[in-house]
Motif scaffolding. Structure first.
Motif, PDB file in Angstrom:
ATOM      1  N   GLU A 231     -11.192   5.237  11.628  1.00 26.46           N
ATOM      2  CA  GLU A 231      -9.963   5.006  12.391  1.00 26.46           C
ATOM      3  C   GLU A 231      -9.212   3.768  11.920  1.00 26.46           C
ATOM      4  O   GLU A 231      -8.200   3.401  12.513  1.00 26.46           O
ATOM      5  N   MET A 232      -9.686   3.110  10.875  1.00 23.74           N
ATOM      6  CA  MET A 232      -9.069   1.878  10.401  1.00 23.74           C
ATOM      7  C   MET A 232      -7.743   2.154   9.690  1.00 23.74           C
ATOM      8  O   MET A 232      -7.702   2.784   8.633  1.00 23.74           O
ATOM      9  N   ALA A 233      -6.645   1.679  10.275  1.00 25.64           N
ATOM     10  CA  ALA A 233      -5.311   1.950   9.740  1.00 25.64           C
ATOM     11  C   ALA A 233      -4.977   1.113   8.514  1.00 25.64           C
ATOM     12  O   ALA A 233      -4.033   1.425   7.793  1.00 25.64           O
ATOM     13  N   ALA A 234      -5.747   0.041   8.275  1.00 22.31           N
ATOM     14  CA  ALA A 234      -5.450  -0.848   7.139  1.00 22.31           C
ATOM     15  C   ALA A 234      -6.245  -0.495   5.893  1.00 22.31           C
ATOM     16  O   ALA A 234      -6.205  -1.233   4.914  1.00 22.31           O
ATOM     17  N   ASP A 235      -6.956   0.619   5.907  1.00 20.49           N
ATOM     18  CA  ASP A 235      -7.787   0.999   4.757  1.00 20.49           C
ATOM     19  C   ASP A 235      -6.972   1.162   3.478  1.00 20.49           C
ATOM     20  O   ASP A 235      -7.410   0.773   2.403  1.00 20.49           O
ATOM     21  N   ASN A 236      -5.797   1.779   3.585  1.00 19.62           N
ATOM     22  CA  ASN A 236      -5.011   2.010   2.369  1.00 19.62           C
ATOM     23  C   ASN A 236      -4.282   0.760   1.895  1.00 19.62           C
ATOM     24  O   ASN A 236      -3.569   0.798   0.894  1.00 19.62           O
ATOM     25  N   LEU A 237      -4.479  -0.367   2.611  1.00 18.16           N
ATOM     26  CA  LEU A 237      -3.938  -1.645   2.158  1.00 18.16           C
ATOM     27  C   LEU A 237      -4.949  -2.416   1.314  1.00 18.16           C
ATOM     28  O   LEU A 237      -4.616  -3.464   0.740  1.00 18.16           O
ATOM     29  N   THR A 238      -6.182  -1.916   1.258  1.00 23.26           N
ATOM     30  CA  THR A 238      -7.232  -2.632   0.533  1.00 23.26           C
ATOM     31  C   THR A 238      -7.845  -1.822  -0.605  1.00 23.26           C
ATOM     32  O   THR A 238      -8.530  -2.381  -1.448  1.00 23.26           O
ATOM     33  N   LYS A 239      -7.592  -0.548  -0.639  1.00 27.77           N
ATOM     34  CA  LYS A 239      -8.237   0.302  -1.653  1.00 27.77           C
ATOM     35  C   LYS A 239      -7.507   1.633  -1.768  1.00 27.77           C
ATOM     36  O   LYS A 239      -6.687   1.991  -0.897  1.00 27.77           O
ATOM     37  N   ALA A 240      -7.807   2.360  -2.827  1.00 24.75           N
ATOM     38  CA  ALA A 240      -7.307   3.727  -2.948  1.00 24.75           C
ATOM     39  C   ALA A 240      -8.145   4.627  -2.053  1.00 24.75           C
ATOM     40  O   ALA A 240      -9.371   4.560  -2.065  1.00 24.75           O
ATOM     41  N   VAL A 241      -7.496   5.451  -1.248  1.00 25.90           N
ATOM     42  CA  VAL A 241      -8.197   6.297  -0.285  1.00 25.90           C
ATOM     43  C   VAL A 241      -7.825   7.761  -0.507  1.00 25.90           C
ATOM     44  O   VAL A 241      -6.791   8.060  -1.107  1.00 25.90           O
ATOM     45  N   PRO A 242      -8.661   8.696  -0.025  1.00 30.15           N
ATOM     46  CA  PRO A 242      -8.334  10.124  -0.139  1.00 30.15           C
ATOM     47  C   PRO A 242      -7.055  10.459   0.630  1.00 30.15           C
ATOM     48  O   PRO A 242      -6.628   9.691   1.513  1.00 30.15           O
ATOM     49  N   SER A 243      -6.471  11.592   0.304  1.00 28.62           N
ATOM     50  CA  SER A 243      -5.177  11.961   0.891  1.00 28.62           C
ATOM     51  C   SER A 243      -5.228  12.084   2.400  1.00 28.62           C
ATOM     52  O   SER A 243      -4.282  11.682   3.095  1.00 28.62           O
ATOM     53  N   ASN A 244      -6.336  12.617   2.950  1.00 30.02           N
ATOM     54  CA  ASN A 244      -6.410  12.765   4.410  1.00 30.02           C
ATOM     55  C   ASN A 244      -6.489  11.416   5.104  1.00 30.02           C
ATOM     56  O   ASN A 244      -5.885  11.209   6.165  1.00 30.02           O
ATOM     57  N   LYS A 245      -7.207  10.455   4.506  1.00 29.27           N
ATOM     58  CA  LYS A 245      -7.274   9.117   5.087  1.00 29.27           C
ATOM     59  C   LYS A 245      -5.940   8.390   4.919  1.00 29.27           C
ATOM     60  O   LYS A 245      -5.498   7.656   5.808  1.00 29.27           O
ATOM     61  N   HIS A 246      -5.291   8.605   3.795  1.00 30.63           N
ATOM     62  CA  HIS A 246      -3.980   7.999   3.568  1.00 30.63           C
ATOM     63  C   HIS A 246      -2.985   8.476   4.614  1.00 30.63           C
ATOM     64  O   HIS A 246      -2.205   7.685   5.158  1.00 30.63           O
ATOM     65  N   GLN A 247      -3.036   9.761   4.945  1.00 33.77           N
ATOM     66  CA  GLN A 247      -2.133  10.314   5.951  1.00 33.77           C
ATOM     67  C   GLN A 247      -2.429   9.733   7.327  1.00 33.77           C
ATOM     68  O   GLN A 247      -1.512   9.446   8.101  1.00 33.77           O
ATOM     69  N   LEU A 248      -3.705   9.535   7.636  1.00 26.61           N
ATOM     70  CA  LEU A 248      -4.069   8.919   8.913  1.00 26.61           C
ATOM     71  C   LEU A 248      -3.507   7.503   9.003  1.00 26.61           C
ATOM     72  O   LEU A 248      -2.987   7.104  10.048  1.00 26.61           O
ATOM     73  N   CYS A 249      -3.610   6.756   7.907  1.00 33.14           N
ATOM     74  CA  CYS A 249      -3.069   5.392   7.892  1.00 33.14           C
ATOM     75  C   CYS A 249      -1.551   5.406   8.075  1.00 33.14           C
ATOM     76  O   CYS A 249      -1.003   4.557   8.786  1.00 33.14           O
ATOM     77  N   LEU A 250      -0.884   6.363   7.450  1.00 33.02           N
ATOM     78  CA  LEU A 250       0.575   6.478   7.620  1.00 33.02           C
ATOM     79  C   LEU A 250       0.929   6.718   9.073  1.00 33.02           C
ATOM     80  O   LEU A 250       1.857   6.107   9.616  1.00 33.02           O
ATOM     81  N   ASN A 251       0.197   7.626   9.723  1.00 33.53           N
ATOM     82  CA  ASN A 251       0.485   7.946  11.113  1.00 33.53           C
ATOM     83  C   ASN A 251       0.275   6.731  12.020  1.00 33.53           C
ATOM     84  O   ASN A 251       1.079   6.468  12.931  1.00 33.53           O
TER      85      ASN A 251
END
Length: 230
Positions: free
Chosen positions: A202-222
């Motif tokens: 549920e961490m929204a800042a994950d894509n600010l620290t590393k490359a993440v899979p598309s589904n996690k990237h979309q969660l961070c965007l939301n």
């Protein structure tokens, strides 16, 4: 014979990265990590770096309709995350945070930490964005009196870091952490901020620290309020 260095000297690498940095600061937190990474090679870049820059522009073209949207109650919540020793050259970690009042990000950052962290708890502890949270609360209080009474809730996915921040106990593995990193304890005690645990999923800042899979990237965007809406 034209070398790779000759080819890269012909491209407007710094100008392109400058344009991307402008977008990151204004409205696109989703590319902050990637732009931070390519900007490290402004002085000396190669073909692979230029390819990475072009990939970011292609991503922006495909997501040109993404916009920050705000809704719901006016509550200043933040997400703080770090990726331990992700820099393979200097073994420094990457820190990322985002603050989302009304479901949309107004403040975010992705940067390499200035020191080498010896273990993951220290990384997460240094990533606790107390100074930014304190400033946002002071700024918010000038606009709305309710911000003076409420603390800012910062979500962290490392329980050891939270315990280290909330207690004054001496621990042999954390005694080397610089004094200014313990500033978070004072801000917790005076009610400026509160820290809570959140799962990595549920961490929204994950894509600010590393490359993440598309589904996690979309969660961070939301979670940061980046959506396609009319």
């Amino acid at each position: 014979m034209c070398t790779e260095e000759d080819e890269t000297e012909k491209v407007s690498y710094q100008e392109a990265v400058g344009c991307l940095l402008y977008l990151v600061q204004g409205s696109r937190p989703d590319i902050a990590f990637a732009v931070n990474d390519v900007s490290r090679f402004n002085a000396k870049h190669g073909k692979a770096n230029w390819t990475a820059v072009k990939r970011i522009f292609r991503y922006l073209k495909d997501t040109i309709n993404l916009k920050l949207h705000f809704k719901g109650a006016e509550t200043l919540n933040g997400f703080s995350d770090a990726d331990w020793a992700s820099d393979i050259d200097k073994r420094r970690s990457c820190t990322g945070f985002a603050f989302n009042p009304r479901g949309g990000a107004i403040s975010w950052r992705s940067k390499r930490q200035p020191t080498v962290a010896l273990f993951s708890t220290e990384v997460e502890y240094m990533a606790a964005v107390v100074q930014e949270a304190t400033w946002l609360k002071q700024f918010g209080a000038e606009i709305d009196e309710c911000f003076k009474k409420e603390h800012i809730l910062i979500a962290c996915d490392n329980q050891s870091a939270i315990k280290l921040a909330e207690t004054n106990c001496f621990r042999s593995r954390s005694k080397h952490i610089e004094v200014w990193h313990h500033h978070i304890r004072d801000r917790i005690n005076d009610g400026t901020i509160a820290v809570r645990y959140i799962s990595t999923e549920e961490m929204a800042a994950d894509n600010l620290t590393k490359a993440v899979p598309s589904n996690k990237h979309q969660l961070c965007l939301n979670k940061m309020g980046l959506n396609i809406k009319n």
